[in-house]
Scaffold this active site. Sequence first.
Site, PDB file in Angstrom:
ATOM      1  N   ARG A   1     -39.080  81.423 -47.999  1.00  0.00           N
ATOM      2  CA  ARG A   1     -38.236  80.237 -48.009  1.00  0.00           C
ATOM      3  C   ARG A   1     -36.782  80.629 -48.265  1.00  0.00           C
ATOM      4  NH1 ARG A   1     -41.581  76.775 -52.379  1.00  0.00           N
ATOM      5  NH2 ARG A   1     -41.927  78.906 -53.141  1.00  0.00           N
TER       6      ARG A   1
ATOM      7  N   LYS B   1     -36.953  80.089 -55.548  1.00  0.00           N
ATOM      8  CA  LYS B   1     -37.750  80.543 -56.690  1.00  0.00           C
ATOM      9  C   LYS B   1     -36.865  80.996 -57.840  1.00  0.00           C
ATOM     10  CE  LYS B   1     -41.447  80.590 -57.217  1.00  0.00           C
ATOM     11  NZ  LYS B   1     -42.197  79.472 -57.851  1.00  0.00           N
TER      12      LYS B   1
ATOM     13  N   TYR C   1     -35.786  76.364 -58.664  1.00  0.00           N
ATOM     14  CA  TYR C   1     -36.944  76.252 -59.549  1.00  0.00           C
ATOM     15  C   TYR C   1     -36.838  77.333 -60.616  1.00  0.00           C
ATOM     16  CZ  TYR C   1     -39.313  73.172 -56.181  1.00  0.00           C
ATOM     17  OH  TYR C   1     -39.648  72.136 -55.360  1.00  0.00           O
TER      18      TYR C   1
ATOM     19  N   HIS D   1     -39.215  77.098 -63.970  1.00  0.00           N
ATOM     20  CA  HIS D   1     -40.530  77.204 -64.628  1.00  0.00           C
ATOM     21  C   HIS D   1     -40.430  78.135 -65.832  1.00  0.00           C
ATOM     22  CE1 HIS D   1     -42.403  74.971 -61.365  1.00  0.00           C
ATOM     23  NE2 HIS D   1     -41.857  75.809 -60.499  1.00  0.00           N
TER      24      HIS D   1
ATOM     25  N   GLU E   1     -37.617  71.445 -61.036  1.00  0.00           N
ATOM     26  CA  GLU E   1     -38.868  70.821 -61.469  1.00  0.00           C
ATOM     27  C   GLU E   1     -38.715  69.831 -62.614  1.00  0.00           C
ATOM     28  OE1 GLU E   1     -38.660  74.675 -63.897  1.00  0.00           O
ATOM     29  OE2 GLU E   1     -38.184  74.058 -61.844  1.00  0.00           O
TER      30      GLU E   1
ATOM     31  N   ASP F   1     -47.544  78.056 -62.001  1.00  0.00           N
ATOM     32  CA  ASP F   1     -46.111  78.199 -62.266  1.00  0.00           C
ATOM     33  C   ASP F   1     -45.760  77.821 -63.701  1.00  0.00           C
ATOM     34  OD1 ASP F   1     -44.914  79.268 -60.025  1.00  0.00           O
ATOM     35  OD2 ASP F   1     -44.708  77.352 -59.009  1.00  0.00           O
TER      36      ASP F   1
END
Length: 372
Positions: A15, A75, A94, A96, A118, A270
């Site tokens: 991605r 990510k 993101y 996490h 998130e 995650d």
Amino acid sequence: MLIGVPKEIKNHEYRIGLTPAGVRELVHDGHRVLVEQDGGEPIGFDDGQYREAGAEIVAGAEAIFAEAEMIIKVKEPQPVECRMLRPGQLLFTYLHLAPDPEQAKALLASGATCIAYETVTSAGRGLPLLAPMSEVAGRMAIQAGAHNLEKAQGGNGMLLGGVPGVEPAQVLIIGGGVVGINAARMAMGMGADVTLLDRDLNRLKELDMLFGGRLKTVYSTKEALERYALQADLVVGAVLIPGASAPKLISRELVAGMKKGAVMVDVAIDQGGCFETSRPTTHQEPTYVIEGVVHYCVANMPGGVARTSTMALTNATLPYAVQLARHGVRAALEKDEHLRNGLNVHAGQVTHAAVAEALGYDFIAPMTALGR
């Protein structure tokens, strides 16, 4: 604002933070966008498309991190990327953080401002930047589970939907949120016998109205969880506590009592995973076996369908990226409490309560940290 979009470097992550269409919107709004050379090439977005959209193509991530005021990624930053972040720089991706103390330590040390997709919220307790990837992951969970039920993959040899005269596989989905509803839709579409557990009675009523008798909705208790897990051929962990570590709902002891060759897909990996036996895996080596049960715990599941995921993610993140670029961090967060909930780290401080609790840091309110 000068915006940078580096190539993702996590294992089998294809991605990219912005599509060419997303770049065009930001450039039209008056911003400069740097895109790393060949960043979108693996999913069919070549450098020519980005140039046509108005981006400047840059060779190497180092130049992007050195110049850009805002970094847009997919990510969580890998250690080498964390070391390139600097005080005052904005990272939008993101994160996490709850199950990842090393990343949190590195981001705090960088002095950067880090907004996590998130934990950005919307009215009605929604998570608009997590939702598109949860939709993808929920659907992929069934696809991955069905594949790994094949005997050659270590499964028990069950066809998810069965055939006439042979019963279908038993699928248990734990959690009725975005992941759970998409997993249920896919599993039912493939003809499986599907049970969904959740503790929110209103959610169970909504799902019952939506799917009727095709979906068994059950209030989640320890007894119900154990009973249906022991019967299941495929278990999908789809629980989420925004920003916090996922609760461990299935113990190793329970795994040991499950059908040999059953498959467990932990979409909550995650956030640390919701099975005691879960550990993160990659698309390169997606599964492992414990107690005779196949575990699929890929931490970037949507990366497996990277083109679809990139387009869906850009659709969701772009309005927020425009706000941040147009108004700057402080003004954008002052204007939008839901975007403010996405702030996890600022100038060496943890600014999200659930993340601070999970990692043992002091919590500093976002606007306090920003010097309101």
